[in-house]
Write a protein that holds these residues in place. Structure first.
Motif, PDB file in Angstrom:
ATOM      1  N   LEU A  12      36.432  43.149  50.031  1.00  0.00           N
ATOM      2  CA  LEU A  12      37.510  42.711  50.920  1.00  0.00           C
ATOM      3  C   LEU A  12      37.525  41.194  50.970  1.00  0.00           C
ATOM      4  CD1 LEU A  12      37.188  45.301  53.804  1.00  0.00           C
ATOM      5  CD2 LEU A  12      38.701  45.347  51.820  1.00  0.00           C
ATOM      6  N   PRO A  13      38.680  40.565  51.096  1.00  0.00           N
ATOM      7  CA  PRO A  13      39.972  41.074  51.518  1.00  0.00           C
ATOM      8  C   PRO A  13      40.837  41.583  50.359  1.00  0.00           C
ATOM      9  CG  PRO A  13      40.095  38.702  51.348  1.00  0.00           C
ATOM     10  CD  PRO A  13      38.674  39.102  51.011  1.00  0.00           C
ATOM     11  N   VAL A  14      41.878  42.349  50.734  1.00  0.00           N
ATOM     12  CA  VAL A  14      42.927  42.791  49.820  1.00  0.00           C
ATOM     13  C   VAL A  14      44.219  42.162  50.335  1.00  0.00           C
ATOM     14  CG1 VAL A  14      44.250  44.778  48.997  1.00  0.00           C
ATOM     15  CG2 VAL A  14      41.771  44.967  49.266  1.00  0.00           C
ATOM     16  N   HIS A  15      44.982  41.554  49.424  1.00  0.00           N
ATOM     17  CA  HIS A  15      46.226  40.881  49.801  1.00  0.00           C
ATOM     18  C   HIS A  15      47.426  41.505  49.092  1.00  0.00           C
ATOM     19  CE1 HIS A  15      43.379  37.711  51.002  1.00  0.00           C
ATOM     20  NE2 HIS A  15      44.315  37.392  51.869  1.00  0.00           N
ATOM     21  N   LEU A  16      48.549  41.477  49.772  1.00  0.00           N
ATOM     22  CA  LEU A  16      49.828  41.953  49.247  1.00  0.00           C
ATOM     23  C   LEU A  16      50.665  40.728  48.881  1.00  0.00           C
ATOM     24  CD1 LEU A  16      51.884  44.424  49.026  1.00  0.00           C
ATOM     25  CD2 LEU A  16      52.623  43.715  51.297  1.00  0.00           C
ATOM     26  N   LEU A  17      51.163  40.695  47.650  1.00  0.00           N
ATOM     27  CA  LEU A  17      52.010  39.588  47.200  1.00  0.00           C
ATOM     28  C   LEU A  17      53.480  39.978  47.264  1.00  0.00           C
ATOM     29  CD1 LEU A  17      49.980  38.473  44.047  1.00  0.00           C
ATOM     30  CD2 LEU A  17      50.110  37.320  46.260  1.00  0.00           C
ATOM     31  N   PRO A  18      54.376  39.013  47.437  1.00  0.00           N
ATOM     32  CA  PRO A  18      55.801  39.327  47.434  1.00  0.00           C
ATOM     33  C   PRO A  18      56.314  39.629  46.024  1.00  0.00           C
ATOM     34  CG  PRO A  18      55.478  36.980  47.729  1.00  0.00           C
ATOM     35  CD  PRO A  18      54.122  37.612  47.762  1.00  0.00           C
ATOM     36  N   HIS A  19      55.598  39.193  44.997  1.00  0.00           N
ATOM     37  CA  HIS A  19      56.015  39.414  43.605  1.00  0.00           C
ATOM     38  C   HIS A  19      55.928  40.903  43.272  1.00  0.00           C
ATOM     39  CE1 HIS A  19      55.593  39.625  39.209  1.00  0.00           C
ATOM     40  NE2 HIS A  19      56.465  38.633  39.249  1.00  0.00           N
ATOM     41  N   LEU A  20      56.914  41.393  42.517  1.00  0.00           N
ATOM     42  CA  LEU A  20      56.977  42.808  42.152  1.00  0.00           C
ATOM     43  C   LEU A  20      56.733  43.001  40.659  1.00  0.00           C
ATOM     44  CD1 LEU A  20      60.240  43.701  44.091  1.00  0.00           C
ATOM     45  CD2 LEU A  20      57.896  44.145  44.837  1.00  0.00           C
ATOM     46  N   SER A  21      56.085  44.094  40.308  1.00  0.00           N
ATOM     47  CA  SER A  21      55.924  44.548  38.926  1.00  0.00           C
ATOM     48  C   SER A  21      56.363  46.003  38.890  1.00  0.00           C
ATOM     49  CB  SER A  21      54.465  44.436  38.482  1.00  0.00           C
ATOM     50  OG  SER A  21      54.031  43.092  38.509  1.00  0.00           O
ATOM     51  N   GLN A  22      57.344  46.308  38.051  1.00  0.00           N
ATOM     52  CA  GLN A  22      57.889  47.661  37.958  1.00  0.00           C
ATOM     53  C   GLN A  22      58.374  48.154  39.325  1.00  0.00           C
ATOM     54  OE1 GLN A  22      58.114  49.350  34.973  1.00  0.00           O
ATOM     55  NE2 GLN A  22      57.218  47.598  33.931  1.00  0.00           N
ATOM     56  N   GLY A  23      58.849  47.226  40.182  1.00  0.00           N
ATOM     57  CA  GLY A  23      59.393  47.585  41.486  1.00  0.00           C
ATOM     58  C   GLY A  23      58.348  47.776  42.585  1.00  0.00           C
TER      59      GLY A  23
ATOM     60  N   HIS B 214      54.904  46.000  44.735  1.00  0.00           N
ATOM     61  CA  HIS B 214      54.233  44.738  45.060  1.00  0.00           C
ATOM     62  C   HIS B 214      52.921  44.601  44.298  1.00  0.00           C
ATOM     63  CE1 HIS B 214      56.714  43.157  48.309  1.00  0.00           C
ATOM     64  NE2 HIS B 214      56.958  44.425  48.602  1.00  0.00           N
ATOM     65  N   ASP B 215      52.676  43.377  43.817  1.00  0.00           N
ATOM     66  CA  ASP B 215      51.379  43.061  43.224  1.00  0.00           C
ATOM     67  C   ASP B 215      50.357  42.951  44.349  1.00  0.00           C
ATOM     68  OD1 ASP B 215      52.774  42.870  40.858  1.00  0.00           O
ATOM     69  OD2 ASP B 215      52.517  40.701  40.651  1.00  0.00           O
ATOM     70  N   LEU B 216      49.106  43.242  44.019  1.00  0.00           N
ATOM     71  CA  LEU B 216      48.000  43.117  44.971  1.00  0.00           C
ATOM     72  C   LEU B 216      47.028  42.066  44.463  1.00  0.00           C
ATOM     73  CD1 LEU B 216      47.282  46.914  45.545  1.00  0.00           C
ATOM     74  CD2 LEU B 216      48.536  45.372  47.066  1.00  0.00           C
ATOM     75  N   VAL B 217      46.353  41.404  45.386  1.00  0.00           N
ATOM     76  CA  VAL B 217      45.248  40.519  45.021  1.00  0.00           C
ATOM     77  C   VAL B 217      43.988  41.223  45.475  1.00  0.00           C
ATOM     78  CG1 VAL B 217      44.159  38.272  45.295  1.00  0.00           C
ATOM     79  CG2 VAL B 217      46.653  38.451  45.277  1.00  0.00           C
ATOM     80  N   ILE B 218      43.139  41.524  44.498  1.00  0.00           N
ATOM     81  CA  ILE B 218      41.891  42.240  44.751  1.00  0.00           C
ATOM     82  C   ILE B 218      40.727  41.292  44.482  1.00  0.00           C
ATOM     83  CG2 ILE B 218      40.447  44.184  44.018  1.00  0.00           C
ATOM     84  CD1 ILE B 218      43.039  45.060  45.429  1.00  0.00           C
TER      85      ILE B 218
ATOM     86  N   VAL C 128      35.534  36.543  43.376  1.00  0.00           N
ATOM     87  CA  VAL C 128      36.611  36.217  42.443  1.00  0.00           C
ATOM     88  C   VAL C 128      37.807  37.092  42.796  1.00  0.00           C
ATOM     89  CG1 VAL C 128      37.237  36.156  39.997  1.00  0.00           C
ATOM     90  CG2 VAL C 128      34.882  35.693  40.681  1.00  0.00           C
ATOM     91  N   SER C 129      39.008  36.590  42.530  1.00  0.00           N
ATOM     92  CA  SER C 129      40.225  37.337  42.846  1.00  0.00           C
ATOM     93  C   SER C 129      41.070  37.564  41.604  1.00  0.00           C
ATOM     94  CB  SER C 129      41.065  36.564  43.872  1.00  0.00           C
ATOM     95  OG  SER C 129      40.340  36.391  45.055  1.00  0.00           O
ATOM     96  N   SER C 130      41.707  38.730  41.557  1.00  0.00           N
ATOM     97  CA  SER C 130      42.595  39.077  40.454  1.00  0.00           C
ATOM     98  C   SER C 130      43.894  39.646  40.982  1.00  0.00           C
ATOM     99  CB  SER C 130      41.953  40.136  39.544  1.00  0.00           C
ATOM    100  OG  SER C 130      40.903  39.593  38.807  1.00  0.00           O
ATOM    101  N   ARG C 131      44.972  39.344  40.252  1.00  0.00           N
ATOM    102  CA  ARG C 131      46.276  39.945  40.536  1.00  0.00           C
ATOM    103  C   ARG C 131      46.308  41.293  39.826  1.00  0.00           C
ATOM    104  NH1 ARG C 131      51.805  37.814  41.177  1.00  0.00           N
ATOM    105  NH2 ARG C 131      50.827  35.778  41.066  1.00  0.00           N
ATOM    106  N   MET C 132      46.640  42.327  40.580  1.00  0.00           N
ATOM    107  CA  MET C 132      46.729  43.679  40.038  1.00  0.00           C
ATOM    108  C   MET C 132      48.198  44.089  40.087  1.00  0.00           C
ATOM    109  SD  MET C 132      43.479  44.301  39.513  1.00  0.00           S
ATOM    110  CE  MET C 132      42.925  45.983  39.609  1.00  0.00           C
TER     111      MET C 132
END
Length: 171
Positions: free
Chosen positions: A96-107, A109-113, A127-131
């Motif tokens: 943790l934490p898990v974040h919600l991004l406004p950017h969309l992929s395939q409709g 929301h992307d997540l930051v894990i 370390v953080s990654s965009r999922m």
């Protein structure tokens, strides 16, 4: 990097943030306890798809069988259609934490894990990654492609270390 949100997106994100950690309904509780075998978890009620046609529930498992010594825990992303809940994605190594991004992929929301990793100089760090959603699910491991490394956390926090720990009633 500054992020700008439209008024409808901000309203939706704040509304979602307000219900994060809400106690899940019976069918969802049954899936978490009986089918996943998770007895202790942190949860967040969210809507990840832009269309808002389904609801998702994030389950950050806190049971020993779902957590590694230093590698984080498993995050399940559950989705529903009416009262029918199913597993959409399962991510390993999550911290943790898990974040919600406004950017969309395939409709969706992307997540930051976040995960326990290493800096370029070899020192251990969070370390953080965009999922990104691929049309079927989110990637299962934030430490390898197709996840994309991020240099800093951004977006709306939907699960944080201080989120309440819940217990499932059926197990």
């Amino acid at each position: 990097m500054r992020m700008y949100f439209s008024a409808p997106v901000l309203c939706a994100l704040f509304a979602l943030h307000g219900v994060a950690g809400a106690t899940p309904a019976t069918a969802l509780q049954e899936l978490i306890g009986s089918k996943l075998g998770v007895s202790r978890y942190q949860g967040a009620d969210v809507v990840l798809n832009e269309a808002g046609t389904s609801r998702q529930y994030l389950v950050y498992a806190r049971d020993r069988k779902w957590c590694g010594a230093t590698g984080g825990c498993t995050l399940f992303i559950l989705t529903n259609s009416g009262n029918d809940w199913r597993i959409l994605s399962r991510m390993m190594l999550v911290q943790l934490p898990v974040h919600l991004l406004p950017h969309l992929s395939q409709g969706w929301h992307d997540l930051v894990i976040s995960y326990s990793g290493r800096l370029p100089d070899g020192h251990p760090a969070l370390v953080s990654s965009r999922m990104q959603f691929n049309g079927v699910k989110y990637p299962s491991n934030p430490s390898v492609p197709p996840s994309e490394p991020m240099t800093h956390l951004e977006g709306l926090s939907i699960l944080v270390p201080g989120s309440p720990i819940q217990t499932s009633t059926s197990h």
